[in-house]
Design a protein around this motif. Structure first.
Motif, PDB file in Angstrom:
ATOM      1  N   ASN A 179       0.815  -1.210   0.000  1.00  0.00           N
ATOM      2  CA  ASN A 179       0.000   0.000   0.000  1.00  0.00           C
ATOM      3  C   ASN A 179       0.849   1.261   0.000  1.00  0.00           C
ATOM      4  OD1 ASN A 179      -2.953  -0.833   0.216  1.00  0.00           O
ATOM      5  ND2 ASN A 179      -2.060  -2.062   1.837  1.00  0.00           N
ATOM      6  N   THR A 180       2.012   1.208   0.621  1.00  0.00           N
ATOM      7  CA  THR A 180       2.930   2.354   0.573  1.00  0.00           C
ATOM      8  C   THR A 180       3.418   2.591  -0.850  1.00  0.00           C
ATOM      9  OG1 THR A 180       3.652   1.944   2.849  1.00  0.00           O
ATOM     10  CG2 THR A 180       5.063   3.336   1.481  1.00  0.00           C
ATOM     11  N   ILE A 181       3.723   1.496  -1.561  1.00  0.00           N
ATOM     12  CA  ILE A 181       4.177   1.613  -2.953  1.00  0.00           C
ATOM     13  C   ILE A 181       3.068   2.197  -3.828  1.00  0.00           C
ATOM     14  CG2 ILE A 181       4.786   0.261  -5.004  1.00  0.00           C
ATOM     15  CD1 ILE A 181       6.340  -1.618  -3.118  1.00  0.00           C
ATOM     16  N   VAL A 182       1.841   1.702  -3.672  1.00  0.00           N
ATOM     17  CA  VAL A 182       0.720   2.220  -4.468  1.00  0.00           C
ATOM     18  C   VAL A 182       0.520   3.705  -4.211  1.00  0.00           C
ATOM     19  CG1 VAL A 182      -1.784   2.127  -4.786  1.00  0.00           C
ATOM     20  CG2 VAL A 182      -0.467   0.012  -4.690  1.00  0.00           C
ATOM     21  N   MET A 183       0.548   4.110  -2.946  1.00  0.00           N
ATOM     22  CA  MET A 183       0.374   5.527  -2.611  1.00  0.00           C
ATOM     23  C   MET A 183       1.510   6.371  -3.185  1.00  0.00           C
ATOM     24  SD  MET A 183      -0.864   4.959   1.340  1.00  0.00           S
ATOM     25  CE  MET A 183      -0.801   6.683   1.787  1.00  0.00           C
ATOM     26  N   ALA A 184       2.743   5.838  -3.104  1.00  0.00           N
ATOM     27  CA  ALA A 184       3.895   6.579  -3.617  1.00  0.00           C
ATOM     28  C   ALA A 184       3.833   6.731  -5.134  1.00  0.00           C
ATOM     29  CB  ALA A 184       5.187   5.867  -3.214  1.00  0.00           C
ATOM     30  N   VAL A 185       3.442   5.657  -5.839  1.00  0.00           N
ATOM     31  CA  VAL A 185       3.340   5.707  -7.301  1.00  0.00           C
ATOM     32  C   VAL A 185       2.304   6.737  -7.730  1.00  0.00           C
ATOM     33  CG1 VAL A 185       2.624   4.401  -9.340  1.00  0.00           C
ATOM     34  CG2 VAL A 185       4.173   3.367  -7.685  1.00  0.00           C
ATOM     35  N   ILE A 186       1.151   6.751  -7.064  1.00  0.00           N
ATOM     36  CA  ILE A 186       0.097   7.709  -7.402  1.00  0.00           C
ATOM     37  C   ILE A 186       0.551   9.148  -7.149  1.00  0.00           C
ATOM     38  CG2 ILE A 186      -2.238   8.497  -6.800  1.00  0.00           C
ATOM     39  CD1 ILE A 186      -2.935   5.561  -6.242  1.00  0.00           C
ATOM     40  N   CYS A 187       1.309   9.346  -6.085  1.00  0.00           N
ATOM     41  CA  CYS A 187       1.806  10.696  -5.763  1.00  0.00           C
ATOM     42  C   CYS A 187       2.881  11.154  -6.750  1.00  0.00           C
ATOM     43  CB  CYS A 187       2.361  10.719  -4.339  1.00  0.00           C
ATOM     44  SG  CYS A 187       1.115  10.669  -3.053  1.00  0.00           S
ATOM     45  N   LEU A 188       3.741  10.234  -7.173  1.00  0.00           N
ATOM     46  CA  LEU A 188       4.883  10.605  -7.999  1.00  0.00           C
ATOM     47  C   LEU A 188       4.545  10.744  -9.476  1.00  0.00           C
ATOM     48  CD1 LEU A 188       7.640   8.344  -6.368  1.00  0.00           C
ATOM     49  CD2 LEU A 188       7.404  10.820  -6.148  1.00  0.00           C
ATOM     50  N   ASP A 189       3.567   9.992  -9.956  1.00  0.00           N
ATOM     51  CA  ASP A 189       3.236  10.001 -11.381  1.00  0.00           C
ATOM     52  C   ASP A 189       2.059  10.940 -11.634  1.00  0.00           C
ATOM     53  OD1 ASP A 189       2.679   9.533 -14.039  1.00  0.00           O
ATOM     54  OD2 ASP A 189       2.973   7.364 -13.888  1.00  0.00           O
ATOM     55  N   HIS A 190       2.302  12.016 -12.358  1.00  0.00           N
ATOM     56  CA  HIS A 190       1.245  12.988 -12.649  1.00  0.00           C
ATOM     57  C   HIS A 190       0.154  12.403 -13.553  1.00  0.00           C
ATOM     58  CE1 HIS A 190       3.172  16.484 -10.771  1.00  0.00           C
ATOM     59  NE2 HIS A 190       4.320  15.966 -11.186  1.00  0.00           N
ATOM     60  N   ASN A 191       0.486  11.343 -14.295  1.00  0.00           N
ATOM     61  CA  ASN A 191      -0.521  10.713 -15.150  1.00  0.00           C
ATOM     62  C   ASN A 191      -1.617  10.018 -14.346  1.00  0.00           C
ATOM     63  OD1 ASN A 191       0.783  11.380 -17.637  1.00  0.00           O
ATOM     64  ND2 ASN A 191       2.271   9.757 -17.245  1.00  0.00           N
ATOM     65  N   LEU A 192      -1.334   9.761 -13.075  1.00  0.00           N
ATOM     66  CA  LEU A 192      -2.311   9.088 -12.220  1.00  0.00           C
ATOM     67  C   LEU A 192      -3.085  10.074 -11.335  1.00  0.00           C
ATOM     68  CD1 LEU A 192      -0.305   5.926 -11.070  1.00  0.00           C
ATOM     69  CD2 LEU A 192      -1.897   6.157 -12.981  1.00  0.00           C
ATOM     70  N   ARG A 193      -2.945  11.336 -11.595  1.00  0.00           N
ATOM     71  CA  ARG A 193      -3.695  12.343 -10.822  1.00  0.00           C
ATOM     72  C   ARG A 193      -5.110  12.491 -11.391  1.00  0.00           C
ATOM     73  NH1 ARG A 193       0.345  15.677  -8.501  1.00  0.00           N
ATOM     74  NH2 ARG A 193       2.019  14.260  -7.853  1.00  0.00           N
ATOM     75  N   THR A 194      -5.822  11.376 -11.450  1.00  0.00           N
ATOM     76  CA  THR A 194      -7.181  11.377 -11.979  1.00  0.00           C
ATOM     77  C   THR A 194      -8.151  11.084 -10.836  1.00  0.00           C
ATOM     78  OG1 THR A 194      -7.084   9.024 -12.495  1.00  0.00           O
ATOM     79  CG2 THR A 194      -6.371  10.559 -14.220  1.00  0.00           C
ATOM     80  N   PRO A 195      -9.445  11.393 -11.007  1.00  0.00           N
ATOM     81  CA  PRO A 195     -10.412  11.131  -9.927  1.00  0.00           C
ATOM     82  C   PRO A 195     -10.444   9.679  -9.469  1.00  0.00           C
ATOM     83  CG  PRO A 195     -11.379  12.579 -11.574  1.00  0.00           C
ATOM     84  CD  PRO A 195     -10.062  12.145 -12.122  1.00  0.00           C
ATOM     85  N   LYS A 196     -10.324   8.746 -10.419  1.00  0.00           N
ATOM     86  CA  LYS A 196     -10.342   7.334 -10.047  1.00  0.00           C
ATOM     87  C   LYS A 196      -9.247   7.015  -9.040  1.00  0.00           C
ATOM     88  CE  LYS A 196      -9.301   2.749 -11.884  1.00  0.00           C
ATOM     89  NZ  LYS A 196      -8.933   1.957 -13.086  1.00  0.00           N
ATOM     90  N   TYR A 197      -8.059   7.571  -9.271  1.00  0.00           N
ATOM     91  CA  TYR A 197      -6.938   7.238  -8.405  1.00  0.00           C
ATOM     92  C   TYR A 197      -6.948   8.003  -7.089  1.00  0.00           C
ATOM     93  CZ  TYR A 197      -5.173   4.179 -11.930  1.00  0.00           C
ATOM     94  OH  TYR A 197      -5.055   3.133 -12.807  1.00  0.00           O
TER      95      TYR A 197
END
Length: 327
Positions: free
Chosen positions: A49-67
């Motif tokens: 879960n730390t990795i998932v949270m970190a990936v979402i924070c670091l990748d601007h492509n994942l800054r979507t409502p779903k994520y």
């Protein structure tokens, strides 16, 4: 809670014990091996879960409502695992079975809040999939960051109010005899049944809580996928339908992992041995947080591609540093 109790009557005195005794795993054969599994599941849950949270924070492509919902689910899994597993291991492995009254209520609050938010998050992701597949042209208008944030915050508010109500109702109970809780944590149902005064409000809440937290989200999720299936069968080819439904596989696996064990337990409650019921319910608390990040990393193309991009950038950064001349 003093304001809560004062509203019931100024002259009412409640008998609160100094501590409760958690006895859920005591007496189960070879239970120490289960503690090893709990520790393993906790470590995987924290890392995943730390990795998932970190990936979402670091990748601007994942800054979507779903994520936003995916990030919140990872946070809730991390929050719930950290609230439950270390305490359970401390209680049973190190024989600290007595837990102070106020600490027990705090333990109850964190466990029930995380349990509620796991269900609500699956509901939010189901709604996201419903709009994305049925109304793809209106998705960006309907599912905005503001809408998703508002929905997640609303779920947090509902969960916290519901659990605080449960805690408040427990504070008006008196405990004159047994203080032994036959569960692996401070379970509301097990606690209110120990009371020696009127516990009917607690009983009513124990009936309403599963409906709000468990049944309503599950019914909405099932109906949403039934609607998706019927709509795709009418308007899409088999290939298009399978492609659209493939985006739901990760979410469907999360729903199955979370709800199926609870359905089995609630359906066969009278037929299941108490020890088996405790083990089964404890698994529903530790398995989803451990598997959720694994499923999302393996089943979600966006996250897999994001992980590859981040690893590629990190590799290029290391190569660049090695090539820098040393002065």
């Amino acid at each position: 809670m003093s304001l809560f109790n004062s509203a019931l009557g100024k002259n009412i005195t409640f008998v609160h014990p100094a501590y409760f005794i958690i006895s859920g795993f005591i007496g189960i054969p070879n239970i120490k091996y289960y503690y090893v599994f709990l520790l393993f599941a906790y470590v995987i849950a924290v890392l995943g879960n730390t990795i998932v949270m970190a990936v979402i924070c670091l990748d601007h492509n994942l800054r979507t409502p779903k994520y936003v919902a995916v990030f919140n689910l990872a946070f809730v899994d991390l929050f719930g695992s950290s609230a439950l597993v270390p305490k359970v291991i401390d209680i049973f492995l190190f024989n600290h079975t007595s837990i102070p009254y106020s600490e027990c209520l705090t333990f109850l609050f964190f466990c029930y809040t995380s349990l509620s938010m796991q269900s609500f998050n699956l509901l939010a992701l189901a709604y996201d999939r419903l709009v994305a597949i049925i109304f793809p042209l209106h998705y960006q208008v309907k599912i905005t960051h503001r809408f998703m944030f508002s929905m997640i915050v609303s779920f947090w508010v509902v969960a916290i109010i519901a659990v605080l109500t449960a805690v408040g109702l427990i504070t008006r109970l008196s405990f004159c005899e047994s203080v032994v809780i036959n569960s692996y944590f401070c379970d509301h149902g097990q606690i209110y049944r120990l009371a020696c005064n009127d516990n009917y409000p607690n009983y009513v809440l124990s009936c309403l809580y599963p409906v709000l937290i468990f049944w309503l989200p599950l019914i909405f999720i099932l109906l949403s996928y039934l609607y998706i299936g019927c709509t795709l069968a009418k308007v899409a080819t088999i290939k298009e339908g399978l492609r659209a439904f493939k985006t739901c596989i990760g979410h469907l696996l999360l729903v199955a992992i979370y709800f199926i064990p609870l359905l089995i337990t609630f359906t066969l409650m009278e037929k299941i041995h108490p020890d088996a019921r405790i083990i089964n319910l404890s698994l529903t608390s530790v398995i989803p947080p451990m598997l959720n990040p694994i499923i999302y990393v393996l089943q979600t193309e966006e996250i897999k591609e994001s992980v590859k991009r981040l690893l590629k950038i990190r590799r290029k950064h290391k190569i660049t540093i090695k090539k820098l001349p040393i002065m």
